[in-house]
Design a protein around this motif. Structure first.
Motif, PDB file in Angstrom:
ATOM      1  N   LYS A  22       0.841  -1.180   0.000  1.00  0.00           N
ATOM      2  CA  LYS A  22       0.000   0.000   0.000  1.00  0.00           C
ATOM      3  C   LYS A  22       0.886   1.243   0.000  1.00  0.00           C
ATOM      4  N   ASN A  24       2.345   4.907   1.054  1.00  0.00           N
ATOM      5  CA  ASN A  24       2.435   5.795   2.205  1.00  0.00           C
ATOM      6  C   ASN A  24       2.183   7.211   1.700  1.00  0.00           C
ATOM      7  N   LYS A  36      -6.424  11.840   2.734  1.00  0.00           N
ATOM      8  CA  LYS A  36      -6.486  10.869   3.824  1.00  0.00           C
ATOM      9  C   LYS A  36      -7.925  10.552   4.208  1.00  0.00           C
ATOM     10  N   ASP A  37      -8.813  11.557   4.127  1.00  0.00           N
ATOM     11  CA  ASP A  37     -10.206  11.357   4.538  1.00  0.00           C
ATOM     12  C   ASP A  37     -11.043  10.617   3.502  1.00  0.00           C
ATOM     13  N   SER A  39      -9.725   9.134   0.194  1.00  0.00           N
ATOM     14  CA  SER A  39      -9.113   8.242  -0.794  1.00  0.00           C
ATOM     15  C   SER A  39      -9.380   6.772  -0.488  1.00  0.00           C
ATOM     16  N   LYS A  40      -9.863   6.071  -1.472  1.00  0.00           N
ATOM     17  CA  LYS A  40     -10.033   4.625  -1.359  1.00  0.00           C
ATOM     18  C   LYS A  40      -8.757   3.885  -1.740  1.00  0.00           C
ATOM     19  N   GLN A  42      -5.685   4.582  -1.023  1.00  0.00           N
ATOM     20  CA  GLN A  42      -4.638   4.507  -0.007  1.00  0.00           C
ATOM     21  C   GLN A  42      -4.681   3.177   0.748  1.00  0.00           C
ATOM     22  N   HIS A  43      -5.793   2.473   0.652  1.00  0.00           N
ATOM     23  CA  HIS A  43      -5.935   1.187   1.336  1.00  0.00           C
ATOM     24  C   HIS A  43      -5.760   0.004   0.388  1.00  0.00           C
ATOM     25  N   ARG A  44      -5.514   0.282  -0.893  1.00  0.00           N
ATOM     26  CA  ARG A  44      -5.434  -0.795  -1.874  1.00  0.00           C
ATOM     27  C   ARG A  44      -3.982  -1.146  -2.173  1.00  0.00           C
ATOM     28  N   SER A  45      -3.686  -2.426  -2.155  1.00  0.00           N
ATOM     29  CA  SER A  45      -2.332  -2.872  -2.454  1.00  0.00           C
ATOM     30  C   SER A  45      -2.068  -2.813  -3.950  1.00  0.00           C
ATOM     31  N   TRP A 358       2.450  10.614  -2.637  1.00  0.00           N
ATOM     32  CA  TRP A 358       2.082   9.193  -2.613  1.00  0.00           C
ATOM     33  C   TRP A 358       3.373   8.409  -2.854  1.00  0.00           C
ATOM     34  N   TYR A 360       5.158   4.882  -3.063  1.00  0.00           N
ATOM     35  CA  TYR A 360       4.966   3.438  -3.187  1.00  0.00           C
ATOM     36  C   TYR A 360       6.300   2.717  -2.993  1.00  0.00           C
TER      37      TYR A 360
END
Length: 397
Positions: A22, A24, A36-37, A39-40, A42-45, A358, A360
């Protein structure tokens, strides 16, 4: 919080094999908080990082895959833009009649990597990402500085003038489409142009919402020093590839004899005869005999001056990124062999609340491959999500 170990300055990329990871996300302002509030991604690998860091192998695979999946139904319209120094720049307006644009969406101005132009497969694929999402058009800049002079740009009669033509290009586009908003995007060398544009006061205009860049050099001094100090074979091979792009484009791909002669007036071609691009001495030769001399109107004459002016950060006296007033998303892979990222720069980057990084673990250089079969790139969703945020939050950023 970044640990002392992770803050240690390290130039060479550190490849991460077969790792799904994921991103950082770092920042300090409203843009960072909104991402941060909401984004979907940010949790996806991501996909596996295996081989993505090695452009000598995987870059060719990805370029072939781009050719396989490139769209066939794009419409091109050429804009010939006169520059103040007498040169001309070709910008291609790309649209897709099969896609229905959203009336409130902006257009995209895209600055490609050094080896790309508006007709390469990668440019077509990326343009189609946005057209398929409802953006009305994508304008791709065919740079006269460093970019290969292609048959698609025969109007470029003065090949190399100043370092960055973006301010004049934006002025032209705003004049011909006065009601349109704009988002600027850039990759690699194109990202440097976008970053440089946003560090200029001329970018502080209501028509420009912000920008997104990937695969860029943030710390110019570290990048320059690394050319001379890195012993990692992957970076040394990358260095050879990118130096060859500059030499080949500048000396061998003049569109006609007039352009060829103009380059000859600026550059001593004999110095590059039988040049060994694997040798460190080639770095200075390319930087000062090609890049600096081919930009006679730009305010730099040495490689140190070049990187100090064109990099977001060079040293404590050259922090160009602090001048950026528009929201700007930076997408980066730690295993990028062309543009290794100094983790210590994260804290420096936070000095400007308009930036959000972002970062990676894997992704290579402009690659960010999610899977090979069927071929897909997770950079697509990152670009689309952040562009949509710039549109949705334009009155708050």
């Amino acid at each position: 919080m970044i640990s002392k170990a992770s803050k240690r300055v390290k130039f060479d990329c550190h490849p991460i094999f077969s790792k799904w990871a994921k991103p950082n996300i770092y920042g300090s302002g409203k843009l960072f908080e909104f991402i941060k509030d909401s984004s979907k991604l940010q949790h996806r690998s991501t996909g596996p990082a295996l081989l993505t860091y090695n452009p000598s192998y995987f870059r060719e695979v990805c370029m072939r895959m781009d050719k396989v999946v490139q769209p066939k139904n794009l419409t091109y319209k050429r804009h010939i833009i006169d520059m103040p120094d007498g040169g001309k720049v070709g910008v291609d307006e790309i649209s897709n009649d099969e896609e229905l644009p959203k009336s409130d969406y902006p257009s995209l101005l895209y600055c490609t990597g050094g080896a790309d132009h508006s007709y390469t497969a990668r440019s077509k694929v990326r343009a189609n990402w946005f057209l398929g999402a409802g953006y009305p058009s994508v304008f791709i800049v065919n740079r006269r500085c460093c970019g290969r002079v292609q048959q698609y740009s025969p109007q470029i009669t003065v090949p190399y003038g100043k370092y960055n033509d973006l301010p004049d290009i934006v002025d032209y586009l705003v004049d011909i489409i006065p009601e349109r908003k704009w988002i600027l995007i850039g990759s690699c060398f194109g990202a440097q142009n976008v970053l440089d544009y946003f560090s200029q006061s001329s970018s502080n205009r209501c028509e420009v919402l912000g920008g997104i860049v990937d695969s860029f050099q943030f710390n110019g001094k570290m990048f320059l020093d690394g050319h001379y100090t890195s012993r990692v074979p992957f970076f040394q091979n990358s260095r050879k590839l990118i130096l060859n792009v500059f030499v080949d484009a500048a000396l061998n791909h003049a569109v006609n004899k007039t352009v060829y002669d103009q380059v000859s007036e600026l550059v001593d071609r004999s110095k590059f005869k039988n040049i060994n691009l694997t040798d460190k001495s080639a770095v200075k030769l390319v930087n000062e005999e090609l890049i600096c001399k081919m930009c006679p109107d730009a305010p730099f004459s040495t490689q140190e001056e070049y990187y100090a002016m064109t990099s977001p950060y060079y040293d404590e006296n050259h922090k160009n990124f602090l001048s950026i007033k528009k929201p700007l998303v930076l997408v980066y892979a730690q295993d990028d062999p062309f543009s290794p990222f100094d983790l210590e720069m994260i804290e420096i980057l936070k000095e400007n609340p308009n930036l959000c990084l972002w970062l990676y673990p894997g992704g290579g250089h402009i690659i960010f491959t999610e899977r090979l079969i069927p071929y897909s790139c997770y950079l697509k969703d990152v670009y689309l999500e952040n562009a949509e945020l710039l549109v949705r939050k334009q009155w708050e950023l």
